[in-house]
Scaffold this motif. Sequence first.
Motif, PDB file in Angstrom:
ATOM      1  N   THR A  69     -25.569  16.060  10.880  1.00  0.00           N
ATOM      2  CA  THR A  69     -25.069  14.711  11.062  1.00  0.00           C
ATOM      3  C   THR A  69     -23.633  14.752  11.554  1.00  0.00           C
ATOM      4  OG1 THR A  69     -24.371  14.660   8.797  1.00  0.00           O
ATOM      5  CG2 THR A  69     -26.551  13.824   9.255  1.00  0.00           C
TER       6      THR A  69
ATOM      7  N   PHE B 252       0.828  -1.194   0.000  1.00  0.00           N
ATOM      8  CA  PHE B 252       0.000   0.000   0.000  1.00  0.00           C
ATOM      9  C   PHE B 252       0.871   1.256   0.000  1.00  0.00           C
ATOM     10  CE2 PHE B 252      -2.926   3.093   1.931  1.00  0.00           C
ATOM     11  CZ  PHE B 252      -4.043   2.860   1.154  1.00  0.00           C
TER      12      PHE B 252
ATOM     13  N   ASP C  47     -16.679  18.517   2.628  1.00  0.00           N
ATOM     14  CA  ASP C  47     -18.008  18.772   2.077  1.00  0.00           C
ATOM     15  C   ASP C  47     -18.027  20.214   1.582  1.00  0.00           C
ATOM     16  OD1 ASP C  47     -20.600  19.307   1.503  1.00  0.00           O
ATOM     17  OD2 ASP C  47     -21.424  18.493   3.359  1.00  0.00           O
TER      18      ASP C  47
ATOM     19  N   ASN D 252     -20.972  14.683  10.119  1.00  0.00           N
ATOM     20  CA  ASN D 252     -19.995  15.471   9.368  1.00  0.00           C
ATOM     21  C   ASN D 252     -20.219  16.968   9.487  1.00  0.00           C
ATOM     22  OD1 ASN D 252     -18.355  13.456   8.168  1.00  0.00           O
ATOM     23  ND2 ASN D 252     -20.151  12.863   6.978  1.00  0.00           N
TER      24      ASN D 252
ATOM     25  N   THR E 279     -11.123 -16.641   7.574  1.00  0.00           N
ATOM     26  CA  THR E 279     -12.094 -16.705   8.660  1.00  0.00           C
ATOM     27  C   THR E 279     -11.632 -17.609   9.792  1.00  0.00           C
ATOM     28  OG1 THR E 279     -13.219 -18.373   7.401  1.00  0.00           O
ATOM     29  CG2 THR E 279     -14.116 -16.159   7.293  1.00  0.00           C
TER      30      THR E 279
ATOM     31  N   ARG F 158      -8.488   9.590   1.620  1.00  0.00           N
ATOM     32  CA  ARG F 158      -8.320   8.149   1.423  1.00  0.00           C
ATOM     33  C   ARG F 158      -8.998   7.376   2.534  1.00  0.00           C
ATOM     34  NH1 ARG F 158      -2.362   6.506  -0.460  1.00  0.00           N
ATOM     35  NH2 ARG F 158      -3.493   4.925  -1.603  1.00  0.00           N
ATOM     36  N   LEU F 159      -9.066   7.946   3.729  1.00  0.00           N
ATOM     37  CA  LEU F 159      -9.690   7.250   4.859  1.00  0.00           C
ATOM     38  C   LEU F 159     -11.174   7.583   4.927  1.00  0.00           C
ATOM     39  CD1 LEU F 159      -8.661   5.443   7.194  1.00  0.00           C
ATOM     40  CD2 LEU F 159      -8.656   7.483   8.607  1.00  0.00           C
ATOM     41  N   ASN F 160     -11.503   8.813   4.536  1.00  0.00           N
ATOM     42  CA  ASN F 160     -12.892   9.261   4.492  1.00  0.00           C
ATOM     43  C   ASN F 160     -13.622   9.091   5.820  1.00  0.00           C
ATOM     44  OD1 ASN F 160     -15.105  10.413   3.381  1.00  0.00           O
ATOM     45  ND2 ASN F 160     -15.886   8.535   2.451  1.00  0.00           N
TER      46      ASN F 160
ATOM     47  N   ARG G  14      -4.356  -8.726   4.662  1.00  0.00           N
ATOM     48  CA  ARG G  14      -5.403  -7.739   4.399  1.00  0.00           C
ATOM     49  C   ARG G  14      -6.770  -8.423   4.421  1.00  0.00           C
ATOM     50  NH1 ARG G  14      -7.695  -4.191   5.216  1.00  0.00           N
ATOM     51  NH2 ARG G  14      -8.479  -2.546   3.897  1.00  0.00           N
TER      52      ARG G  14
ATOM     53  N   TYR H  70      -8.101   0.300  13.750  1.00  0.00           N
ATOM     54  CA  TYR H  70      -7.237   0.580  12.602  1.00  0.00           C
ATOM     55  C   TYR H  70      -8.015   1.289  11.513  1.00  0.00           C
ATOM     56  CZ  TYR H  70      -4.276  -0.305   8.521  1.00  0.00           C
ATOM     57  OH  TYR H  70      -3.518  -0.172   7.392  1.00  0.00           O
ATOM     58  N   ASN H  71      -9.273   0.953  11.389  1.00  0.00           N
ATOM     59  CA  ASN H  71     -10.057   1.527  10.306  1.00  0.00           C
ATOM     60  C   ASN H  71     -10.425   2.978  10.547  1.00  0.00           C
ATOM     61  OD1 ASN H  71     -10.130  -0.720   8.635  1.00  0.00           O
ATOM     62  ND2 ASN H  71     -11.741  -1.659   9.872  1.00  0.00           N
ATOM     63  N   PHE H  72     -10.439   3.374  11.795  1.00  0.00           N
ATOM     64  CA  PHE H  72     -10.856   4.745  12.066  1.00  0.00           C
ATOM     65  C   PHE H  72      -9.736   5.625  12.605  1.00  0.00           C
ATOM     66  CE2 PHE H  72     -14.752   2.319  11.941  1.00  0.00           C
ATOM     67  CZ  PHE H  72     -15.479   3.080  11.042  1.00  0.00           C
TER      68      PHE H  72
END
Lengths: 1020, 544
Positions: free
Chosen positions: A491, A278, A511, A493, A929, A428-430, A925, A406-408
């Motif tokens: 909201t 990445f 925005d 954002n 499971t 990129r993370l949005n 990545r 990790y995602n946030f």
Amino acid sequence: MKKFLIVIYMLTCVSCGLVMAQTRTVTGVVRDNAGPLPGAGIVEKGLPNNGTVADGEGKFRFALKGTSQVIVVKSVGYLSQEINVAGKNLVEVLLEADTKGLEEVVVVGYGVQKKITNTGAVSSISAAEVRQNPTASVQNTLAGRLPGFTSQQRSGQPGKDGADFFIRGVSSYVSGQRPLIIVDDIEYNYADVAQLDPNEIETISILKDASTTAIYGIKGANGVLVITTKRGRAGKPGINFKSELGLSEMTFKPNFLDAYNAAVLTNQGYINSGQTPFYTEQDLELFKNGTDPYGHPNVNWFDEIFNPTSQQSRTNLDISGGTESVKYFVSLGYLWQNGLMKDFSSASDVNNNYYYKRYNFRSNLDVQATKTLSFRLDMTGRFGETNDPITYSPEGEGLIREVYSYNFLPPFAYAIYNPDGSYGYNPRLNTTNVIGRLATQGYNRSFDNDLNITFGGTQLLDFLTKGLSAKALIAYSSAQTNSRGLVRSGTVNSFPQYSYNIATGAYTPKDPNLYRLPPFNLTSSSGNAQRTTNVQASINYRRSFGDHNTYGLVLLNQNSYIDGPVVPVNYRGLTFRAGYDYKQKYLIEFNAGYNGTDKFAEQNRYGWFPAVSVGWNLAEEKMFKEALPFIDLFKLRGSYGLVGSDFTGSTFAYAYDQIYSSSATSYNFGPSPTNALGITEGTLGNNSITWEKEKKLDIGVDINIFKGRVALTVDYFNNDRYDILTRRESVPAFIGIGLPPVNLGKVNNKGWDGEITFKDRMGEFDYFVRGTFSFAENKVVFRDEAQQRYPWLQATGNPVGQNFGYVFDGFYSETDVTDPSVAKPTTAFRAGDLKYKDLNGDNIIDAFDRKAIGKPNLPSTTLGVTLGFNYKGFNFSALLTSSSGYSLAFASEAISAFTSNFQPIHQQAWTPELGNAAKFPIISRTVSTISAANVSQSDFWQVNARYVRLKTMEIGYQLPAKWVKPIGMNAIRVYANGYNLLTWTNIDKFYQADPEANTGGKISAYPNQRVYNFGLSFSL
Amino acid sequence: MKRYIYVIALAAGCLAACQKNDIEKTPLNQWTEEYVFDEKDSVGDFAKGFLIETYSNLPTGFNRIGGNILASASDDAIASQTSSTIERFTNGQISPFNNPDDQWAKNYTGIRRANIFLANIGKVPFKQSMITEKNYWIAEARFLRAYFYFELVKRYGGVPLLGDRVLTLNDDLSIPKNTLAQCVEYILTECDAIKGALRKDPVSDAELGRATQAAALALKSRLLLYMASPLYNAGATANDPKWKDAADAAREVMKLNVFSLHASFGTLFTTRKNTEVILAFQRANGTDVENNNTPVGYAGPVTANGYTSPTQELVDAFQMKDGKPYNQSALYDPANPYVNRDPRFYLTIFHNGLKWLNRNVETFEGGKDKPGGIVTQTRTGYYMRKFMGDFTSSTVFSSQTHNFMLFRYAEILLNFAEAQNEFSGPDADVYKAIEDIRRRAGLVPFALPLNLTKEQMREIIRHERRVEMAFEEQRFWDIRRWKIAENVLNGSLHGMRITKNGNALVYERYEAAKVSFSAPKMYSYPIPYTEITKNRNLVQNTGW
């Protein structure tokens, strides 16, 4: 009858008139070995309501009204003394310390019992010990002090940090494992206990066996926590003031890798998944040297969001005293706990931190209306205020989970602020900027109002028969929570964020339509008013006939609970107690509850809950005394009986009826849709549903030796819970309807608990050590479980709350992947994934290969050591607790790579070189499971947890009297104490969590706190 | 002293008096069965409510499986979120423990509700003017029950048939499975028995949404079509009579002469009352379909979850607007692949450049709707557009009708064409049925080539069915009954990588997901493991 009463009345009047003539005044002073003893109670023998209390110098003065010419002098911790004052107007009383503990009393249900004649399993401590602990919730410090008491504190959030607690473990595999809580004879709920101000508390007891809990009948099966509050004593007003200030911090701090190391692992994960890395080498270099804080940020989110410490304070004022006819205890308390969040929101002028404020008051009033009639009026109230920031955290799980994610919030998520001070954003993370959210989005504040009033009266009925009294009591409590919030319209954002390009200097808004903050809105909500009304009426009897001592109780109790529109719960019952002992040597007691609740159908509402207990004070036997004179108390006791639990939970409430309910459906007929009224059949009813039952056996021994220097209590218990309310598990789903609870589960719960105390004095050096142990182990004997295909899938026979999962058997090697003889999952996997044992030998790893793994989440063993000393004005005490015999397992944000932020353990993930020496499955990545903890639970993720905690420690110094008297004080004391001061645990080798955390997927609870607290108290 | 006695006596009396009436014998606010099927209620108000609740057990469609549509388990789409439960259908993880579309309990709940209604409706003393209504209700309940069995049968094959029984805990619940044939026979018999008793189409506005005669006929049509198909009819001969039965059933609906294709494919799904819908799950108006499937870059003023990523395979199935496959048409431009397509394409799929909420969709690499990184976004370069209102130049969504169509007339035409073609070849009726759909779609020319063989026509019908009914929970079952799932769901599904090079766009197909389908076991669902353990007479389906 009436005539008879009138005669008695007249006789009484006459006799009163007669004795009146003999009134005379006695003065005196009470001392012990050390000097004058303040606070001792003095009553005239035969007239228990004629009495007084020794003042600060041990002096007393009061008028004799009866004919006995004998006064009785009592003080806690001393042997009581009877003194004949015939012909004396000035007496000197020297009280002897009760070293054998023979006069000690314990609080039991609806009364007190002398320790020596008590035949049940009761553990109690004085609240003074609890007050050594700066935590806000009383129950947080009982584990390790009370044998048989198990607790785990699941959250440290201000206002929500009360520990979950159980008495002698759990005996039911459905909900309703929690003990009954009784404060001053009135039932409290679980949440209320955490709100009690420790300053108001006098004693805390837990009732553990059938003989002590049977009087609560249908509510007693889970044990009972009994708390009494302080009451006034006649004498000069005593004023106590106490102020404390504390610092708190997290008991642990998660340690995540920095941006460079996390990016390296990120790339590794992409490579392992067969994707291109990445981050480029240039990216990694920029993460490493930190020269591009906007494009390649490296943020330690934990440090950015949380302060290292926060503050708390507590202030208490109480006044007590009174005259013979009116006694009072009035207490006021204020507690403030601040949260750990940094202050981001000053700019918005809103408080975005977690905090909790609590105002408590209590006024306990005793009125002696006549010689035989007394009243009590207790009023107590608690007003809590809990602040929660609006975090808009992803999926509503709160900040802690977000920090782990990790995602946030990876370390390279985004720059918090751009060079111009605006909030940073990473397209990129949005995601939305967490600091921006905390700074701008406002708060929600909830207010708890809790008021209780108890009014009661006691009438001595000695005129009917000696030792008889009647008592009535009405208690009313009302609790309500409402909240008020200040939140932005819009909201998550709803604040401007910009991504900044360091090369061009351009700011790109997240925005483009949002260029300023929307205004705040006020929101509010109000909870249901919860009202409890309790009425009790009782007849008490206690009388001695020579060596024969008898006592008895009959009590009517009725309780109604109303919670808004929920169906009210009513409870009513009779309680009986009868006891007898001969010379305090042979003891027997019968207890019974006959009570019921309208949660069950009319014919199943009431039941009998009898229990019997016997005791034998061996040490009172002549031969024993002669042979072993150093043993002061050697009591064998045993009890056996039946108790019940009417806890049905909200899902089972009124389960005897099948209820049809109406609601607007999701079905909308017609061209302009309107919700059609729909009616559904509710869960099937079970007309014969009734309470759960438990047969409790308890065998115990109490030993005091060497003049009370050593005291030992050990209890063995064996509880059989049956008729557990459970849904049948063997009914096929094509019945098409929810199943009612049925009384059919069985659980056995047995174990040991006890304590040993050693205390002694060397000159002015008093010291003590007390050890407690609690061990409880349960097993599901029967649940209506369908026959599983393999025996290891069966839940029956395992403890309550048993986890099931795969058995870890190393990691798949590259040769395993192609080796047809190695069992494999049906799903995709790769070398480095977790390999499991193929239990059924079909060479396929699937759900049939799951068995019982680990232990339940509740400790089976709790140990505690309390030690302390007093030397002159100094005192020291410490409580060490240890819990073991439980498991912890987490998943997702807590541990899984690419879901959790990268942690040091991820650097020890599987590589072909490491093979089975790896500590973690291959990082990829796309997690297979079988290696995903949230999908395939296995014992790889289970930690058999144990911990030792220095739970409480206190050092105090009482200033010498000669310093404080001149400034008009009675006493001044300074002290420092702490909570959760040190922790040793084995879970930190794997998880970044507190060992008391609730097992589960992610870690989202506010971390437990360590508190350093400093206090000053003085009394006037 | 005496006064205390009085006080105590008085207090005790008060207490007793207080306690007298504050405990009700049962909770009075709760309803029992007698109250719902009331022996005094001459209009059957509450009984009607009970029937309405039974309707709500019908399939709800749309993003019902963990946020995903069922089509994401077929070759038409994949889930945008990785590791969604729906992936179990395409990565072999589905098992008796683990089935994201397990509908066993839901449908038996519906069957129970219908049976309770049928067992108790007789207690309600309807007045004379309500008798017709009552008879409609009874027929509706029987229809719903038959429909629920159909939902079970297409998933699990033969299932236990309960008849009119309302099971209790005292019954012997070890009920074995009935055979598939018995179940089909039951559904067909029920449909035949009630088709005359149901309301005739069209119904009045107030009854819009009720199961009508056409619904029963449509159910029969679909069931017979399934049963004639290769999966259930392995040894079929060229002119198998089962195909005739299926064609006749479809023709019965057509002969009602009530239904026709709605004029516009674009507004079909957002118009509650139209001539095409035969039966739909009647939902409240809302924006959930828009919220769940709008490309993610629109998040902010609207919710835009972008859950569904249609595949390149589905995109390729859309012909050019001249009615020719893209690789056979002169209109196709590989450098600009989305122009001149079948007009339904633009109403079914968000592609790069389609205008939505006042800007163009950007699914090129790094575009607003495919920004890269970890945020959920399309995995194929496409999003689902179907069912939404027209928000081309709005800034926010407004509430729309989102009824989920269970049967619509276009399906009947497709059912008919397929069955008739299989039975007797591509005759004029087959041509007409397909051409009607293509005409409505806006293809110019819509006409099919003349003199097609049966096999050519079969391919055309299957292709037409795929694009016309995309995302309507048809393809998932079609690839099973045609037994082609083992081909189309083994290997890879593709997406379109669009790279922006200055102002030019470069298009490149790429593998978006690997899929696998294990035949034959996955052609039927596993019965839930817990059901097998609870019922010793219930035999698991082959292979599970």
